[in-house]
Enzyme design. Structure first.
Site, PDB file in Angstrom:
ATOM      1  N   ASN A   1      -3.036  -0.294  13.830  1.00 33.01           N
ATOM      2  CA  ASN A   1      -2.834   0.162  12.455  1.00 33.01           C
ATOM      3  C   ASN A   1      -2.160  -0.933  11.657  1.00 33.01           C
ATOM      4  OD1 ASN A   1      -3.188   2.284  10.517  1.00 33.01           O
ATOM      5  ND2 ASN A   1      -0.972   2.636  10.572  1.00 33.01           N
ATOM      6  N   LYS A   2      -1.921  -0.668  10.388  1.00 37.74           N
ATOM      7  CA  LYS A   2      -1.321  -1.635   9.484  1.00 37.74           C
ATOM      8  C   LYS A   2      -0.064  -2.257  10.105  1.00 37.74           C
ATOM      9  CE  LYS A   2      -2.652  -2.536   6.253  1.00 37.74           C
ATOM     10  NZ  LYS A   2      -3.610  -3.656   6.165  1.00 37.74           N
TER      11      LYS A   2
ATOM     12  N   ASP B   1      -6.477   2.430  12.310  1.00 41.34           N
ATOM     13  CA  ASP B   1      -7.777   1.799  12.093  1.00 41.34           C
ATOM     14  C   ASP B   1      -8.643   1.879  13.343  1.00 41.34           C
ATOM     15  OD1 ASP B   1      -5.797   0.328  10.092  1.00 41.34           O
ATOM     16  OD2 ASP B   1      -7.831   0.118   9.326  1.00 41.34           O
TER      17      ASP B   1
ATOM     18  N   GLN C   1       0.837  -1.217   0.000  1.00 39.86           N
ATOM     19  CA  GLN C   1       0.000   0.000   0.000  1.00 39.86           C
ATOM     20  C   GLN C   1       0.863   1.254   0.000  1.00 39.86           C
ATOM     21  OE1 GLN C   1      -0.655  -2.521   2.246  1.00 39.86           O
ATOM     22  NE2 GLN C   1      -2.854  -2.844   2.423  1.00 39.86           N
TER      23      GLN C   1
END
Lengths: 300, 156
Positions: A223-224, A213, A172
């Site tokens: 988060n990621k 998130d 990403q």
């Protein structure tokens, strides 16, 4: 600066939802048409959209499929696919505000407009604390918000260079963040996830900005995957770590289920190399405690 | 594999040597990180460990932080290129691994890497993965070159 596809990667037009297929970026801007709940769920499970895109997908699905399913039930189905994300809170907002007399369409419209206003406000506040020559490390993608941040920094006559961690396995960072920064002519460098420590040591990075998130009232975040490592290293090198987050809840994030995806996705993009017979792990998020975070900028 | 199946794992970083293999044979499970940009984990270490029937699980480099957070790693082995007065010289990403180990109080063992002659990699930077480009042509010069990294003895 108006190349902002990732700010609104999902749109509702007439009786269809159009989802920007993030897995095809940066080489193709292709929109998937969604007319059924099953299609929406498929789009979500196959990572065609995430972050703010999944929020929009949920909200527009609530409108489009209003006669078939309640927001609460829709949230349950979305949560089954993406257990780490808090769709329930979104459904509460929809149900509470429609009870107050607004139509679902009005509630969603107000929510999105308000959310975007708040996104601009928080990037403005963040820009005020960043250095005059900001060398910003980031991971994954914050749905176009780094473009807002850059605009705010520019208003303050601050310079910014972005260092984008590629964010394996889905890339990403490479395919979304690096792409959106570069198409807006913003100076950015791409790096492998494991290069962050070296670049911090060499003082090539002086701050970190990430999304999240989920978060809680103690300012811990989810988060990621890869975010936690960056936060720990940033703390070690005394580099401030800033988070853009929304709707913090009174929960213990260690009790939130961290989505573990199919091991085959770890070998994504590696089809030309032998990987059969190899086992792999894929926790797609990680947890960062507030002690490693300089400040969170929240939308409530 | 799910995370809850991993316990007392040995994390390896760099090109595994024959001596390294002998140590790994006695371990419950080995973590083989991808080791970008070179994909050393996938192209060299994973096939080698599989051939030797050593139990391992593959992951991307950015998953290591969470493995440390969850207390899954009992020891890290870093395979170095060169010893110097100040520390060891290792491939790109080694400082990331060494620091995360240190910050989580995980012991680091250092061993010389296997000397692979004429090794060619598919990738030399984040601009490609397995030889494929994932950025537009006009952006290909905007990357940070991976460099060999010095891990000072103080960290080890």
């Amino acid at each position: 600066m108006n190349n902002h596809s990732l700010l609104y990667p999902v749109k509702l037009k007439g009786n269809s939802i159009f989802v920007l297929d993030e897995t095809k970026l940066p080489f193709k801007e292709y929109h998937i048409k969604v007319n059924k709940i099953s299609q929406a769920l498929r789009v979500l499970s196959s990572m065609k959209t995430r972050a703010f895109g999944q929020v929009l997908l949920f909200l527009y699905s609530a409108i489009l499929f209003e006669k078939e399913i309640s927001p609460k039930e829709l949230a349950k189905r979305f949560k089954k696919i993406r257990p780490t994300f808090d769709f329930e809170s979104l459904s509460y907002i929809l149900e509470n505000q429609t009870k107050a007399g607004l139509s679902l369409k009005e509630v969603v419209k107000n929510f999105i407009e308000s959310f975007d206003r708040k996104r601009r406000e928080r990037t403005k506040k963040l820009a005020e604390v960043l250095p005059f020559n900001s060398k910003i490390l980031t991971i994954c993608n914050v749905s176009g918000e780094l473009i807002y941040l850059y605009e705010e920094l520019k208003k303050l006559k601050k310079r910014a260079i972005f260092y984008v961690s590629e964010t394996r396995p889905y890339l990403q960072g490479t395919r979304l963040t690096f792409w959106e920064l570069r198409r807006n002519n913003i100076k950015a460098y791409l790096l492998c996830d494991n290069q962050v420590a070296y670049l911090m040591q060499k003082k090539e990075i002086n701050c970190v900005v990430v999304g999240s998130d989920r978060s809680n009232l103690k300012n811990d975040i989810i988060n990621k995957i890869g975010t936690y490592a960056i936060a720990r290293l940033a703390k070690y090198f005394k580099i401030p770590f800033y988070v853009l987050t929304q709707y913090p809840k009174d929960i213990d994030l260690d009790l939130v289920k961290i989505e573990e995806r199919n091991k085959n996705e770890v070998f994504m993009f590696l089809e030309n190399i032998k990987t059969s017979g190899y086992d792999a792990i894929y926790p797609s998020f990680d947890i960062t405690k507030s002690e490693f975070i300089e400040k969170t900028y929240e939308i409530r | 594999m799910k995370l809850d199946k991993i316990k007392d794992a040995i994390l390896i970083w760099g090109i595994v040597s024959d001596d390294g293999l002998s140590i790994l044979k006695n371990e419950k499970i080995v973590i083989v990180p991808e080791t970008r940009p070179y994909l050393l984990g996938l192209l060299y270490n994973a096939p080698l460990l599989k051939k030797q029937k050593i139990n391992f699980v593959y992951c991307t480099d950015n998953m290591l932080g969470f493995l440390f957070y969850k207390d899954k790693i009992k020891k890290t082995i870093i395979f170095y290129k060169k010893l110097t007065k100040k520390g060891i010289i290792c491939i790109s990403g080694s400082l990331y691994v060494a620091l995360l180990s240190k910050l989580h109080n995980v012991a680091i063992k250092i061993m010389p890497q296997k000397n692979l002659k004429n090794i060619k990699f598919l990738d030399n930077s984040a601009t490609t993965l397995a030889g494929k480009k994932f950025i537009l042509k006009e952006d290909t010069k905007f990357f940070k070159s991976p460099k060999d990294e010095l891990i000072s003895y103080f960290l080890l």
